[in-house]
Design a protein around this motif. Sequence first.
Motif, PDB file in Angstrom:
ATOM      1  N   VAL A  77       3.409  -1.965 -10.245  1.00  0.00           N
ATOM      2  CA  VAL A  77       2.293  -1.257 -10.784  1.00  0.00           C
ATOM      3  C   VAL A  77       1.753  -0.232  -9.872  1.00  0.00           C
ATOM      4  CG1 VAL A  77      -0.076  -1.588 -12.049  1.00  0.00           C
ATOM      5  CG2 VAL A  77       1.881  -3.455 -12.276  1.00  0.00           C
ATOM      6  N   CYS A  78       1.416   0.877 -10.123  1.00  0.00           N
ATOM      7  CA  CYS A  78       1.150   1.820  -9.202  1.00  0.00           C
ATOM      8  C   CYS A  78       0.451   2.933  -9.985  1.00  0.00           C
ATOM      9  CB  CYS A  78       2.316   2.588  -8.439  1.00  0.00           C
ATOM     10  SG  CYS A  78       3.828   2.970  -9.165  1.00  0.00           S
ATOM     11  N   HIS A  79       0.951   4.216  -9.601  1.00  0.00           N
ATOM     12  CA  HIS A  79       0.203   5.557 -10.030  1.00  0.00           C
ATOM     13  C   HIS A  79       1.203   6.759 -10.613  1.00  0.00           C
ATOM     14  CE1 HIS A  79      -3.312   3.686  -7.972  1.00  0.00           C
ATOM     15  NE2 HIS A  79      -2.228   3.081  -7.119  1.00  0.00           N
ATOM     16  N   ARG A  80       0.435   7.445 -11.092  1.00  0.00           N
ATOM     17  CA  ARG A  80       1.219   8.643 -11.723  1.00  0.00           C
ATOM     18  C   ARG A  80       2.290   9.304 -10.874  1.00  0.00           C
ATOM     19  NH1 ARG A  80      -0.299  14.028 -15.119  1.00  0.00           N
ATOM     20  NH2 ARG A  80       1.858  14.330 -15.892  1.00  0.00           N
ATOM     21  N   GLU A 117       4.559  13.872   2.178  1.00  0.00           N
ATOM     22  CA  GLU A 117       4.264  12.789   2.973  1.00  0.00           C
ATOM     23  C   GLU A 117       4.039  11.549   1.991  1.00  0.00           C
ATOM     24  OE1 GLU A 117       1.755  14.475   6.633  1.00  0.00           O
ATOM     25  OE2 GLU A 117       0.602  14.326   4.741  1.00  0.00           O
ATOM     26  N   LEU A 118       3.511  11.989   0.805  1.00  0.00           N
ATOM     27  CA  LEU A 118       3.470  10.787  -0.357  1.00  0.00           C
ATOM     28  C   LEU A 118       5.013  10.386  -0.687  1.00  0.00           C
ATOM     29  CD1 LEU A 118       2.198   9.403  -2.719  1.00  0.00           C
ATOM     30  CD2 LEU A 118       2.651  11.600  -3.957  1.00  0.00           C
ATOM     31  N   ALA A 124       0.742  -1.204  -0.039  1.00  0.00           N
ATOM     32  CA  ALA A 124      -0.042   0.113  -0.055  1.00  0.00           C
ATOM     33  C   ALA A 124       0.842   1.250   0.029  1.00  0.00           C
ATOM     34  CB  ALA A 124      -0.822   0.055   1.145  1.00  0.00           C
ATOM     35  N   ALA A 125       2.056   1.091   0.391  1.00  0.00           N
ATOM     36  CA  ALA A 125       2.748   2.454   0.320  1.00  0.00           C
ATOM     37  C   ALA A 125       3.122   2.955  -1.242  1.00  0.00           C
ATOM     38  CB  ALA A 125       4.260   2.101   0.820  1.00  0.00           C
ATOM     39  N   TRP A 126       2.816   1.985  -2.212  1.00  0.00           N
ATOM     40  CA  TRP A 126       2.670   2.576  -3.609  1.00  0.00           C
ATOM     41  C   TRP A 126       1.392   3.126  -3.921  1.00  0.00           C
ATOM     42  CZ3 TRP A 126       7.143   3.042  -6.283  1.00  0.00           C
ATOM     43  CH2 TRP A 126       8.215   2.442  -6.054  1.00  0.00           C
ATOM     44  N   ASP A 127       0.348   3.421  -3.169  1.00  0.00           N
ATOM     45  CA  ASP A 127      -0.757   3.936  -3.327  1.00  0.00           C
ATOM     46  C   ASP A 127      -0.590   5.240  -3.945  1.00  0.00           C
ATOM     47  OD1 ASP A 127      -1.930   1.522  -2.467  1.00  0.00           O
ATOM     48  OD2 ASP A 127      -3.083   2.501  -0.631  1.00  0.00           O
ATOM     49  N   GLU A 128      -1.820   5.959  -4.570  1.00  0.00           N
ATOM     50  CA  GLU A 128      -1.954   7.246  -5.082  1.00  0.00           C
ATOM     51  C   GLU A 128      -1.852   8.103  -3.886  1.00  0.00           C
ATOM     52  OE1 GLU A 128      -0.735   9.654  -6.671  1.00  0.00           O
ATOM     53  OE2 GLU A 128      -1.918   9.458  -8.548  1.00  0.00           O
ATOM     54  N   GLN A 129      -1.575   9.416  -4.074  1.00  0.00           N
ATOM     55  CA  GLN A 129      -1.722  10.459  -2.871  1.00  0.00           C
ATOM     56  C   GLN A 129      -3.257  10.474  -2.452  1.00  0.00           C
ATOM     57  OE1 GLN A 129      -0.661  14.379  -4.073  1.00  0.00           O
ATOM     58  NE2 GLN A 129      -0.663  15.127  -2.139  1.00  0.00           N
TER      59      GLN A 129
END
Length: 396
Positions: free
Chosen positions: A346-349, A324-325, A279-284
Amino acid sequence: MGRALVVEADGGSRGNPGVAGYGALVRDPSTGRVLWEGAAPLGRESNNVAEYSGLIAGLRAAQRIDPAAEVLARLDSKLVVEQMAGRWKIKHEDMRRLALEARELAAELKRAGGSVAYAWVPRAENKDADALSNAGMDGRTIDRMLEAPSEPDRRAAVADEDAVAEEIVQEIVQEVVEEVVDPTPAAVLPGPGHGPTTRIVLVRHGVTDFTTAARLDGRGGSDPSLNDAGRDQAASAGRALAHLLGGSEARLVTSSLARARETGAAVGEAIGATPVVDAAWDEQDFGDWDGASVHDLAREQPDELARLRHDAAYARPGGETHAELAERVLAAYSRVVAAGGTTVVVCHRKPIMVVLADVLGIPHDRVWRLAAAPGSLNALEVWPDGTVSVVFTNRT
């Protein structure tokens, strides 16, 4: 009226299907000057798929130069011209998918006030695009903007608040690539000597209905799933990674959000890897703005929207700051580096932007210059001494 632009596009396959690549350029018709040129390999594909890929790349580049451009697309493929004009049916599934993508780009240009028309030209009049397509078939990737989009000039010409707000939206939504990359699969996997390298491929998820509607969608939002276009992008990313890895083993990590996990599932099937969620790779987390329309925010709260974009210490109520992100994403990146070998994430921009900005030393106020299109691949190599090479970015 937007700027008049000419797109010249071509594609080829040595074997049909065989080793394929595309080439495209954008030209100013009044001066004849080339404003952008691009090329990329496609793996094993047909001539027609390569031709469509060249058209799509050219339309994307024209949109980057002017989102409201009046485009004339010139191709030496009678098939593509007639199909895009709606006079011939499209039977092949791959071509239907690509034609839909090209039509969506044309629709975006039209909604912004521009237009797209198509013209067939003899091969002899398409030599520049043909040369670029051969570069793509040779394994080269080119994305060279020879004239920066004239955003300040266009901003100065805007006369009312609604138009200014739309310009802000275009800055945020529009993806701009200004670097030239020239990778080949062999430059990534396997690599040359100097000790074992850690190889990381960052993949952005495919689109959701929120993505296409330009809605903020962070880790605290409604967590939508991929739509049909997003599932196609996930499958394409999987095929590209399978080609890139060439059978080599790789770990697979995804964020905890549905669109990343679903993209990761398609990637895992293609490369034979089981996804692990981090979950550390989640979007802001955008707090009370999760799910909000960027268009509405640009009109109603432009100052706050600008702060969210440019101020690393700014957070919406209930959300998190960019700083923080970055702290949690870079910690996750460090874990991937420490694991060694090859890892696909695989994550987010924004997480992708965080990593690239960190390794390239790009300050926060310029981080939005880094593009990461939905379904795109971004590759890094980390050497034993800690040196990092960005092998390529935003490959779709």
